[in-house]
Design a protein around this motif. Sequence first.
Motif, mmCIF file in Angstrom:
data_model
loop_
_atom_site.group_PDB
_atom_site.id
_atom_site.type_symbol
_atom_site.label_atom_id
_atom_site.label_comp_id
_atom_site.label_asym_id
_atom_site.label_seq_id
_atom_site.Cartn_x
_atom_site.Cartn_y
_atom_site.Cartn_z
ATOM 1 N N ALA A 74 -14.730 -4.956 27.869
ATOM 2 C CA ALA A 74 -13.753 -5.189 26.798
ATOM 3 C C ALA A 74 -12.407 -5.543 27.409
ATOM 4 N N PHE A 86 -8.411 -4.829 27.895
ATOM 5 C CA PHE A 86 -7.873 -3.492 28.151
ATOM 6 C C PHE A 86 -6.871 -3.086 27.074
ATOM 7 N N PRO A 87 -6.790 -1.774 26.806
ATOM 8 C CA PRO A 87 -5.964 -1.326 25.677
ATOM 9 C C PRO A 87 -4.460 -1.367 25.972
ATOM 10 N N THR A 104 -5.421 -3.219 22.431
ATOM 11 C CA THR A 104 -5.964 -1.936 21.977
ATOM 12 C C THR A 104 -6.983 -2.158 20.865
ATOM 13 N N TRP A 155 -10.128 -3.584 22.314
ATOM 14 C CA TRP A 155 -10.826 -2.560 23.105
ATOM 15 C C TRP A 155 -11.613 -1.624 22.187
ATOM 16 N N SER A 189 -3.492 -8.694 31.660
ATOM 17 C CA SER A 189 -3.352 -8.013 30.375
ATOM 18 C C SER A 189 -1.918 -8.114 29.851
ATOM 19 N N GLU A 194 -11.176 -9.781 29.248
ATOM 20 C CA GLU A 194 -9.720 -9.944 29.216
ATOM 21 C C GLU A 194 -9.337 -11.406 29.439
#
Length: 472
Positions: free
Chosen positions: A278, A280-281, A287, A290, A339, A367
Amino acid sequence: MTVAQETPNLTFDCETGNYHTFCPISCVAWLYQKIEDSFFLVIGTKTCGYFLQNAMGVMIFAEPRYAMAELEESDISAQLNDYDELKRLCLQIKRDRNPSVIVFIGTCTTEIIKMDLEGFSPRLEEEIGIPIVVARANGLDYAFTQGEDTVLAAMANRCPSEPPAPTKEKEEDTAAATRFQKLLNLGLKKKEEAPPVATEQKEHHPLILFGSLPDPVAANLEHELKKQGVKVSGWLPTKLYTELPVVQEGYYVAGVNPFLSRTATTLMRRRKCKLVGAPFPIGPDGTRAWVEKICSVLDIEPQGLAEREAQIWESLEDYLQLIRGKSVFFMGDNLLEISLARFLIRCGMTVAEIGIPYMDKRYQKAELDFLARTCQEMGAPIPKIVEKPDNYNQIQRINALQPDLVITGMAHANPLEARGINTKWSVEFTFAQIHGFTNARDILELVTRPLRRNTNLKDLGWDKLVKEEAAV
Ligand code: SF4
């Protein structure tokens, strides 16, 4: 092994690797704080000691749980026995601090003299009675945050495969505690009064999250998942080494940081876990993506995430007005760059170049796809991703492009500022709380700070402090 598919639209470049970054041994600074019963022993030279002492600033006065085993001439020329020397140190650590784990951090020197840390640690471990985890977080192979990756990858091998059987003593303790609570009518009552969780937990495969985050941030992410009915079975690392989560074949694992590719690989290959790939948050968009990805893997329909994201964006509007349409250049030194760039493009900025020390296209696939999609949706130019950048060449490019903001290390920050270019010190993104919905504000606070400061000081007319003819 399957070959990762190249993400369409993005261009990758690779330079000389002549760039500034922190040495990966710096990870001891945040890991010893996270894992409260650990002790980190960096086995290196004075060079490593000087670096830690300076980079960690005031932390070194707080009796940290890390130390240097400083190699001397006689160690390097093999006149002393490595094993005996380290045993002596470990016994001293055991006597003074009594940790639950000692982490040996290998450095450039231990690599070059081929000190067999992994080889002799099992025997040492047995003799001193404390687990020893070996991580080769050296400057020859890795950059900055990858130090954490080497430690967590080593710890992933130490996670138990079965929950520990409750010992008789423990059972008695619990029974006594329950009786006591009943007597006082305290703990249990509190439990009864606790408000019910908004969403009931759904039945799903166990999920383990990996990456070291400050406790409030980890709790926050866990809460976001709980709202969707997702239960987090454990974290790697945990607050205490003795409480490392149980990891069994078939468990799902999800990373919270982009630099944890070795940990992900270890969990997949050695522990037979399934990785949730996924974004990244980081930032509200990251978020949401994710949480959504975790939900989709666990067969859960996410609820209310779009509204939650929209609400956060709305609350960021004052910051967004400051940065919309501005350009940013990442020199690259901590692997958070992709990110952060994706989030800033969503904020309306343009990114000319994303420098990054190391690019794992497999681990960061989601990502990277998200970055390409974000550029498309925002109508922003596609940034060039430069792996192992060359700082000298980058300075030439910065000079030509004159970006509104350069995210860079301290080596270049002041010289660039003196030449009228706004900079933000990249290391702050590593230590600030940047994960989850609520921390998006903190990222923008960092990004906009130099812009706000320099706007405030503009009228003083001091924006260029070097002679015009000085070459950059
Ligand atoms: S780069 Fe090597 S020698 Fe320098 S501080 Fe890091 S481990 Fe020590």
